[in-house]
Design a protein around this motif. Structure first.
Motif, PDB file in Angstrom:
ATOM      1  N   ALA A 225       0.842  -1.259   0.000  1.00  0.00           N
ATOM      2  CA  ALA A 225      -0.094  -0.015   0.031  1.00  0.00           C
ATOM      3  C   ALA A 225       0.898   1.065   0.003  1.00  0.00           C
ATOM      4  O   ALA A 225       0.594   2.157  -0.839  1.00  0.00           O
ATOM      5  N   ALA A 226       1.824   1.430   0.921  1.00  0.00           N
ATOM      6  CA  ALA A 226       2.806   2.354   0.981  1.00  0.00           C
ATOM      7  C   ALA A 226       3.477   2.535  -0.425  1.00  0.00           C
ATOM      8  O   ALA A 226       3.646   3.727  -0.915  1.00  0.00           O
ATOM      9  N   GLU A 227       4.028   1.583  -1.031  1.00  0.00           N
ATOM     10  CA  GLU A 227       4.751   1.820  -2.249  1.00  0.00           C
ATOM     11  C   GLU A 227       3.784   2.306  -3.326  1.00  0.00           C
ATOM     12  O   GLU A 227       4.173   3.038  -4.283  1.00  0.00           O
ATOM     13  N   ARG A 228       2.499   1.921  -3.363  1.00  0.00           N
ATOM     14  CA  ARG A 228       1.445   2.471  -4.304  1.00  0.00           C
ATOM     15  C   ARG A 228       1.308   3.726  -4.338  1.00  0.00           C
ATOM     16  O   ARG A 228       1.251   4.523  -5.124  1.00  0.00           O
ATOM     17  N   LEU A 229       1.312   4.297  -2.845  1.00  0.00           N
ATOM     18  CA  LEU A 229       0.950   5.476  -2.586  1.00  0.00           C
ATOM     19  C   LEU A 229       2.211   6.640  -2.831  1.00  0.00           C
ATOM     20  O   LEU A 229       2.191   7.790  -3.530  1.00  0.00           O
ATOM     21  N   PHE A 230       3.210   6.146  -2.394  1.00  0.00           N
ATOM     22  CA  PHE A 230       4.445   7.008  -2.308  1.00  0.00           C
ATOM     23  C   PHE A 230       5.569   6.658  -3.219  1.00  0.00           C
ATOM     24  O   PHE A 230       6.676   6.954  -3.345  1.00  0.00           O
ATOM     25  N   HIS A 231       5.157   5.644  -4.105  1.00  0.00           N
ATOM     26  CA  HIS A 231       6.392   5.063  -4.911  1.00  0.00           C
ATOM     27  C   HIS A 231       7.810   4.763  -4.339  1.00  0.00           C
ATOM     28  O   HIS A 231       8.647   5.457  -4.823  1.00  0.00           O
ATOM     29  N   LEU A 232       7.589   3.915  -3.373  1.00  0.00           N
ATOM     30  CA  LEU A 232       8.668   3.763  -2.538  1.00  0.00           C
ATOM     31  C   LEU A 232       9.847   2.989  -3.379  1.00  0.00           C
ATOM     32  O   LEU A 232      11.084   2.819  -3.052  1.00  0.00           O
ATOM     33  N   GLY A 233       9.293   2.195  -4.257  1.00  0.00           N
ATOM     34  CA  GLY A 233      10.021   1.482  -5.008  1.00  0.00           C
ATOM     35  C   GLY A 233      10.649  -0.131  -4.253  1.00  0.00           C
ATOM     36  O   GLY A 233      11.441  -0.742  -5.091  1.00  0.00           O
ATOM     37  N   ILE A 234      10.146  -0.320  -3.194  1.00  0.00           N
ATOM     38  CA  ILE A 234      10.628  -1.781  -2.558  1.00  0.00           C
ATOM     39  C   ILE A 234      10.699  -2.930  -3.402  1.00  0.00           C
ATOM     40  O   ILE A 234      11.435  -3.651  -3.334  1.00  0.00           O
ATOM     41  N   PHE A 235       9.321  -2.774  -3.989  1.00  0.00           N
ATOM     42  CA  PHE A 235       9.364  -4.002  -4.974  1.00  0.00           C
ATOM     43  C   PHE A 235       9.092  -3.795  -6.182  1.00  0.00           C
ATOM     44  O   PHE A 235       8.573  -4.562  -7.261  1.00  0.00           O
ATOM     45  N   ASP A 236       9.653  -2.592  -6.663  1.00  0.00           N
ATOM     46  CA  ASP A 236       9.543  -2.230  -8.235  1.00  0.00           C
ATOM     47  C   ASP A 236      10.698  -2.329  -8.821  1.00  0.00           C
ATOM     48  O   ASP A 236      11.692  -1.435  -8.519  1.00  0.00           O
ATOM     49  N   PRO A 237      11.077  -2.905  -9.575  1.00  0.00           N
ATOM     50  CA  PRO A 237      12.381  -3.304 -10.476  1.00  0.00           C
ATOM     51  C   PRO A 237      12.692  -1.988 -10.886  1.00  0.00           C
ATOM     52  O   PRO A 237      13.877  -1.730 -11.056  1.00  0.00           O
ATOM     53  N   ALA A 238      11.772  -1.222 -11.415  1.00  0.00           N
ATOM     54  CA  ALA A 238      12.395  -0.043 -12.274  1.00  0.00           C
ATOM     55  C   ALA A 238      13.185   0.938 -11.215  1.00  0.00           C
ATOM     56  O   ALA A 238      13.905   1.713 -11.607  1.00  0.00           O
ATOM     57  N   GLN A 239      12.894   0.645  -9.997  1.00  0.00           N
ATOM     58  CA  GLN A 239      13.609   1.481  -9.054  1.00  0.00           C
ATOM     59  C   GLN A 239      14.895   0.656  -8.220  1.00  0.00           C
ATOM     60  O   GLN A 239      15.390   1.174  -7.381  1.00  0.00           O
ATOM     61  N   GLY A 240      14.883  -0.704  -8.710  1.00  0.00           N
ATOM     62  CA  GLY A 240      15.973  -1.458  -7.926  1.00  0.00           C
ATOM     63  C   GLY A 240      15.192  -2.328  -7.486  1.00  0.00           C
ATOM     64  O   GLY A 240      16.053  -3.080  -6.600  1.00  0.00           O
ATOM     65  N   GLY A 241      14.088  -2.358  -6.964  1.00  0.00           N
ATOM     66  CA  GLY A 241      13.397  -3.262  -5.981  1.00  0.00           C
ATOM     67  C   GLY A 241      13.322  -4.652  -6.539  1.00  0.00           C
ATOM     68  O   GLY A 241      13.350  -4.863  -7.858  1.00  0.00           O
ATOM     69  N   ASP A 242      12.818  -5.709  -5.709  1.00  0.00           N
ATOM     70  CA  ASP A 242      12.641  -7.017  -6.257  1.00  0.00           C
ATOM     71  C   ASP A 242      11.608  -7.484  -6.021  1.00  0.00           C
ATOM     72  O   ASP A 242      10.915  -7.861  -5.085  1.00  0.00           O
ATOM     73  N   PRO A 243      10.826  -7.983  -7.204  1.00  0.00           N
ATOM     74  CA  PRO A 243       9.427  -8.701  -7.091  1.00  0.00           C
ATOM     75  C   PRO A 243       9.458  -9.720  -6.500  1.00  0.00           C
ATOM     76  O   PRO A 243       8.262 -10.255  -5.740  1.00  0.00           O
ATOM     77  N   VAL A 244      10.361 -10.375  -6.546  1.00  0.00           N
ATOM     78  CA  VAL A 244      10.641 -12.038  -6.115  1.00  0.00           C
ATOM     79  C   VAL A 244      10.470 -11.795  -4.456  1.00  0.00           C
ATOM     80  O   VAL A 244       9.998 -12.574  -3.906  1.00  0.00           O
TER      81      VAL A 244
END
Ligand code: HEA
Ligand code: HEA
Ligand code: CUA
Ligand SMILES: [Cu+2]
Lengths: 542, 328, 223
Positions: A225-244
């Motif tokens: 939820a936080a990532e979706r709201l604030f684009h934290l990138g924790i699970f987003d590969p575009a920002q270096g995050g890892d979906p796995v």
């Protein structure tokens, strides 16, 4: 066995102790809270069921003609979320666990009655939050919320749904905590651990999973939820995050969560089998111990949902091996139940029919789980209807059967009334037949390669899908019948005796329905559980 | 009505063999338990309302038996399962390369010679095919039921997989991981062809620019050559002959330079620093498209084999074939 | 948790009707509290895992970003929290001795220290805002760092934010205790709530003891 007390209408019990909406919504009586849960989970089940009906309707034909693709995706998400988080996980612990644990161990209530009520409110608030999301446009991520789809690409109400699940997660944690403390500290004099009914053992194991697993999904969904709201990138590969990494965190909870859904069912079956065979359970210690073993092992196998996601080969090996290990305690249970029937005095009442249905379908569903744990095969069937069939066999064929069996068995205690025996047998058979017709073809179509979460599919899969939809219609009818007669018997049913089944256990020694304080005086336990010996036999042993 | 999809790859047979074994075990135990409970229920039916069962004493031996037998059986399942799995995960050395880009909601496939396809893939029968896959958005999953294999395509990394078609034909290609609204439309066909037909297919149609050639262009476009140009005093290591070699890292470990390593070195070079070099290479995260990364990797790979057709005409600077002395 | 604490009108007054005696009631409360803390460990555990994983992949970005945190403020806050644990211990001790005035005093001191911690945290957050180091639309990659430093700040805000939330809840609980203590609700025979909130407060403290080295110290001076 107790003789019957005065008829329910002439004495004070938990149902007529006070009246009015407020007396229910502010109650701290574990039995009333159980009824509140019963209402809550039934509503969410019906919503999940309606979604299932729409899914099956759409899949009647290969083309995506009834629903739009997006609507279809929202339907299976709604279906999965409602069924898992708001029906199956809170269901048996909330309804039967709440009602029975204090009765079975001879306590007046759970350890923290107000916390118990708070849990119900959290559950309802969470459920209604998720429902709000459904009504206002829905979510289309699947119940697994895989990133980055859920965090970046989906345009449904992901945040609201995640928050709903987060809130009800606390309900689950607090319930588990309450049960553990209750079982540790509130047992009646003489109720040692080894004299405890197996139902309590099962609920204890369940509670451990609730306490250890739920916080992890809570924080994970909060991060989504936080990532979706604030684009934290924790699970987003575009920002270096890892979906796995998300998948690891999600399944670290959600695999144990599946045992959260089966352990209470097993707990019920252990009670039903002894009661209707009038015979002590075979291998008490092994059944009790295997519940705890399942709870512990369940935390070590989450990677079997990720065999093709790119985790390392060796991680795959380890997870595969441990998944096989978790089958052993399940097998022990099945064999012990079977052995309990041997030389029993078996009565074919409805709860037993459900119990037998459970044993058969769970065995089959569980063994198909072993197929999935076999690495080489899972590569092929992962994310196909084979998986869908596997978990419906366990959850619908297993857990719902057990839940219905348990509801029938304890209904006289809960409501003080008898349900109609004829109709209950009819519905048990309708459910069994409808169920198999719905989900067996899905194994075949899954192995043929039909992927899950498909709104439209190639023509050659149609025949099997039509069978499945036909089965689902029968199954739906099967579920409506008990809904109707339970309602009916609540008002018009015949009064039940204190112990209509001639079963053992403290819950049968108090009147039906029980008084608010459960027992006229604190019971003292002097012997082992499930002791069906008659007096002469007992003497003979001595 | 068939119960098995066609067996069209070299491992299909093995997967089906495992499946049949598992069906046998499942059927055996399901029938065993099902029969036992029904038989017991009938045989020991309660005759009079207050009949009580005779007690059967617990048996430690029995408990051991029904713990050990399943235990032995699952060990067999496990061993069989991994033997099939290893077959599926270990690509042979002589595979041909195909590059796959997944995006909502289509498959883009590229052959090394520059042939591009959309939602269709032509492959020769009897030749191992190695897929290097990347996703531009969410997770997808490359699934061909007739080949009994699937592999998630996770954004932010390369996923690799291989198969060898064994029977000519036209087979379903599905996206198996839920990826959004049109997930169920992200489907296509795989055409397995006899090698001669495949050659004919390759010959027809004009291949575009080869991947490596496109990569060579990008190498200049992104100014990689300023540091990796092999000129004297170049700030970065030479990339010629890099692919497949052991690379010594600054932290003392070594790593095999496979596609994933190359990708990581471009996107996030600092994660695994080459021994003897300062951490000056900028990160290219978000600056190069997935397609661009595949092209660059194909280019770097091409530097390790015979120079590809495109390289000669490309604007890339000539690279010396031998590696710097820092590399074994 | 409040169930077991609130006084019902049985004898003795603090005993809730469904417990056999005070002993059992106390046992239930402390078991419950410990279980709750276990769930909290797992709650934070998810984020610690994420932090460790990303730190391993993006070491330099993380070290660089870590250097942008103000270590003096962090160290100061660590000291403040350790001190607050001490005052909390003293409050529990005072309760066990039945010293009503002292309980209130120590509870207020603990609250004050907690508030100081939060105040410093606000200053730190403000700095991050001013430097555009808050992840999201306004984030500017700090000079000389890789873009993955944004991940560091994401985790920094999530972890310290969640910790701060726990502090706020803790201060609320302390205020509630202080009010009860003033009314003389606690006696040497019954002071379970003080004990339980004490456990909670120490737990929140310990979380910070892990956060501080992880976020501020690890990898400092290696640039
Ligand atoms: C209540 C729910 C429940 C239960 C109890 C189980 C039980 C098991 N599950 Fe299942 N599973 C799910 C619900 C459940 N599962 C769900 C919901 C999914 C999909 C999630 C999603 O992706 O949406 C899933 C998916 C799933 C997968 C991932 C598949 C994939 O996505 O690729 C795997 C893989 O290993 C698996 C394995 C198992 C195993 C080995 C068991 C074992 O515990 C079963 C043990 C039981 C027995 C074995 C039967 C009794 C045994 C005998 C009578 C004796 C004979 C015994 C032997 C020969 C050993 N399950
Ligand atoms: C406990 C869990 C549970 C239960 C009980 C069910 C029950 C059913 N499920 Fe469920 N299912 C899941 C959990 C469950 N499912 C999950 C987790 C998924 C995966 C979701 C995902 O991919 O994310 C799934 C996915 C799933 C799919 C795959 C969708 C897809 O991948 O595209 C299908 C398809 O057939 C399906 C069918 C059914 C059917 C026919 C039932 C039937 O048993 C339901 C029968 C019930 C009724 C028909 C309702 C009864 C009627 C009433 C109670 C009356 C009330 C009505 C009114 C008053 C209006 N389910
Ligand atoms: Cu791509 Cu599903
Ligand atoms: Cu699982």
């Amino acid at each position: 066995m107790n003789t019957s007390t005065a008829p329910a209408s002439q004495r004070v019990h938990y149902l007529n102790a006070s009246y009015g909406v407020k007396s229910w919504l502010l109650t701290t009586d574990h039995k009333r809270i159980a009824i509140l849960y019963l209402i809550g989970v039934t509503v969410f089940f019906a919503i999940g069921g309606v979604a299932a009906a729409l899914i099956r309707l759409e899949l009647l034909t290969p083309a995506g003609d009834v629903l739009q693709a997006e609507t279809y995706n929202k339907m299976f998400t709604t279906h999965g979320v409602m069924m898992i988080f708001f029906f199956m996980i809170p269901g048996i612990p909330g309804v039967l666990g709440n009602f029975l644990i204090p009765l079975m161990i001879g306590a007046k209530d759970v350890a923290f009655p107000r916390l118990n009520l708070l849990s119900w409110y959290l559950f309802m608030i969470g459920g209604l939050t998720a429902l709000w999301a459904v009504v206002h446009g829905g979510v289309d991520t699947g119940w697994t919320f895989y990133t980055p789809y859920s965090t970046v690409y989906s345009n449904g109400w992901v945040v609201v749904t995640a928050v709903g699940i987060f809130i009800s997660g606390f309900s689950s944690i607090l319930t588990g905590l309450n049960f553990v403390v209750t079982i540790h500290t509130m047992r009646a004099p003489g109720m040692t651990w080894m004299r405890m009914p197996l139902f309590c053992w099962g609920m204890y194991a369940t509670a451990i999973i609730q306490i250890l697993g739920t916080p992890v999904i809570a924080i994970t969904l909060l991060l989504v939820a936080a990532e979706r709201l604030f684009h934290l990138g924790i699970f987003d590969p575009a920002q270096g995050g890892d979906p796995v990494l998300f998948q690891h965190l999600f399944w670290f909870y959600s695999h144990p969560a599946v045992y959260l859904m089966i352990l209470p069912a097993m707990a019920i079956i252990s009670e039903l089998v002894t009661a209707f065979a009038r015979k002590p359970i075979f291998g008490y210690k092994f059944i009790a111990g295997s519940s705890v073993a399942i709870a512990v092992l369940s935390f070590l196998v989450w990677g079997h949902h990720m065999f093709v996601s790119g985790q390392s080969v060796y991680a795959g090996l380890v997870f595969s091996f441990l998944s096989f290990m978790v089958a052993i305690p399940s097998a022990i249970k099945v064999f012990n139940w079977t052995a309990t029937l041997y030389k029993g005095s078996v009565s074919y009442q409805t709860p037993l029919l459900y119990a037998l249905g459970f044993i058969g379908l769970f065995t089959f569903g569980g063994l198909t789980g072993l197929m999935l744990a076999s690495l080489g095969l899972d590569i092929h069937v992962h994310d196909t209807y084979f998986i869908v069939a596997h978990f419906h066999y366990i959850m619908v064929g297993g857990t719902i059967m057990a839940y219905l069996g348990g509801l029938h068995y304890w209904w006289p205690k809960i409501s003080g009334k008898l349900y109609p025996e004829y109709w209950s047998r009819v519905s048990a058979w309708v459910i069994f037949i409808g169920f198999n017709l719905t989900f067996f073809p899905q194994f075949i179509v899954g192995y043929l390669g039909m992927p899950r979460r498909y709104h439209a599919y190639p023509d050659e899969f149609q025949v099997l899908n039509v069978m499945s939809t036909a089965g689902a219609s029968i199954l739906g009818i099967g579920y409506v019948i008990p809904l109707v007669y339970f309602f009916y018997s609540w008002r018009y049913g015949k009064d039940a005796a204190d112990n209509p089944w001639g079963a053992t256990g403290l819950e049968w020694e108090t009147p039906s329905p029980p008084p608010t304080e459960n027992f006229p005086e604190t019971p003292v336990v002097t012997g082992r559980p499930y002791d069906y010996r008659t007096d002469e036999e007992e003497k003979a042993v001595v | 009505m068939p119960f098995f999809p066609e067996e069209a790859s070299t491992f299909a047979r093995h997967v089906d063999g495992l499946y049949i074994f598992l069906i046998a075990v499942t059927a055996f135990f399901s029938l065993l338990i099902g029969t036992l409970v029904v038989v017991f229920a009938i045989k020991y039916h309660r005759r009079s309302p207050d009949e009580v069962a005779t007690e059967v004493h617990e048996s430690g031996l029995l408990e051991i038996v029904w713990t050990v037998i399943p235990f032995g059986l699952v060990l067999v399942m496990f061993a069989w399962g991994i033997s099939v799995y290893f077959r599926i995960t270990r690509p042979p050395a002589n595979a041909i390369d195909i590059y796959v880009i997944a995006k909502q909601w289509m498959w883009k496939l590229q052959h090394t010679d520059g042939h591009r396809e959309m939602n269709e893939l032509h492959v020769p029968v009897g030749v191992p095919v190695r897929l290097t896959m990347a996703s531009e958005d969410v997770i997808h999953s490359f699934y061909v039921p007739a080949f009994r294999f699937k592999r998630d395509v996770v954004p932010g990394r390369f996923s690799t997989a291989w198969f060898e078609a064994s029977k000519p034909g036209k087979y379903h290609l599905f996206c198996a991981e839920f990826c959004g609204t049109r997930h169920s439309n992200m489907i296509g066909w795989v055409y397995a062809m006899k090698p001669t037909d495949y050659q004919a297919w390759l010959a027809g149609g004009s291949p575009g620019e080869s991947l490596a050639a496109a990569g060579a262009k990008r190498f200049v476009e992104h100014a990689c050559n300023t540091c990796h140009g092999d000129q004297p005093g170049a700030r970065g290591p030479s990339l010629a002959g890099l692919f497949g070699k052991q690379v010594p890292l600054a932290n003392g470990q070594t790593v095999v330079a496979d596609e994933s390593y190359l990708r990581e070195s471009i996107v996030n070079s600092q994660a695994r620093l080459v021994a003897g070099y300062p951490p000056i290479m900028p990160t290219f995260q978000g600056l190069i498209s997935e397609e661009g990364l595949l092209q660059l990797v194909a280019y770097i790979k091409s530097l390790s084999s015979a120079p590809p057709a495109g390289a000669a005409t490309s604007a890339a600077p000539a690279l010396s074939p031998e590696r710097k002395s820092t590399r074994p | 948790m409040s169930d077991a604490h609130a006084a019902a009108h049985a004898t003795p007054p603090e005993l809730r009707h469904h417990f056999v005696d005070l002993e059992a009631q106390k046992e239930a409360s402390s078991l419950g509290m410990w279980m709750f803390l276990v769930t909290e460990v797992l709650f934070f555990g998810g984020m610690f895992t994420a932090y460790v994983v990303y730190r391993a992949s993006y070491r330099r970005a993380f070290e660089g970003a870590s250097n942008l945190l103000d270590i003096r403020l962090g160290a100061f806050n660590t000291a403040v929290l350790i001190l607050s644990s001490l005052t909390m211990v003293l409050a529990v001790w005072a309760a066990s001795q039945g010293k009503k005035k002292l309980i209130v005093l120590f509870l207020l001191l603990t609250m004050l220290l907690g508030a100081t911690f939060l105040g410093v945290k606000v200053v730190e957050y403000k700095q991050k805002f001013d430097h555009h180091e808050v992840p999201g639309a306004h984030f500017v990659v700090p000079k000389g760092l890789a873009p993955q430093s944004e991940l560091f700040f994401s985790l920094y805000f999530c972890m310290t934010g969640l910790h701060a939330l726990h502090m706020i809840i803790g201060i609320g609980l302390l205020a509630w205790l202080a009010a009860k203590a003033r009314r003389g609700a606690f006696t040497p025979r019954y002071y379970t709530p003080v004990d339980m909130v004490g456990l909670y407060w120490h737990f929140v403290d310990i979380v910070w003891i892990f956060l501080f080295p992880l976020l501020y110290l690890l990898g400092r001076n290696t640039l």
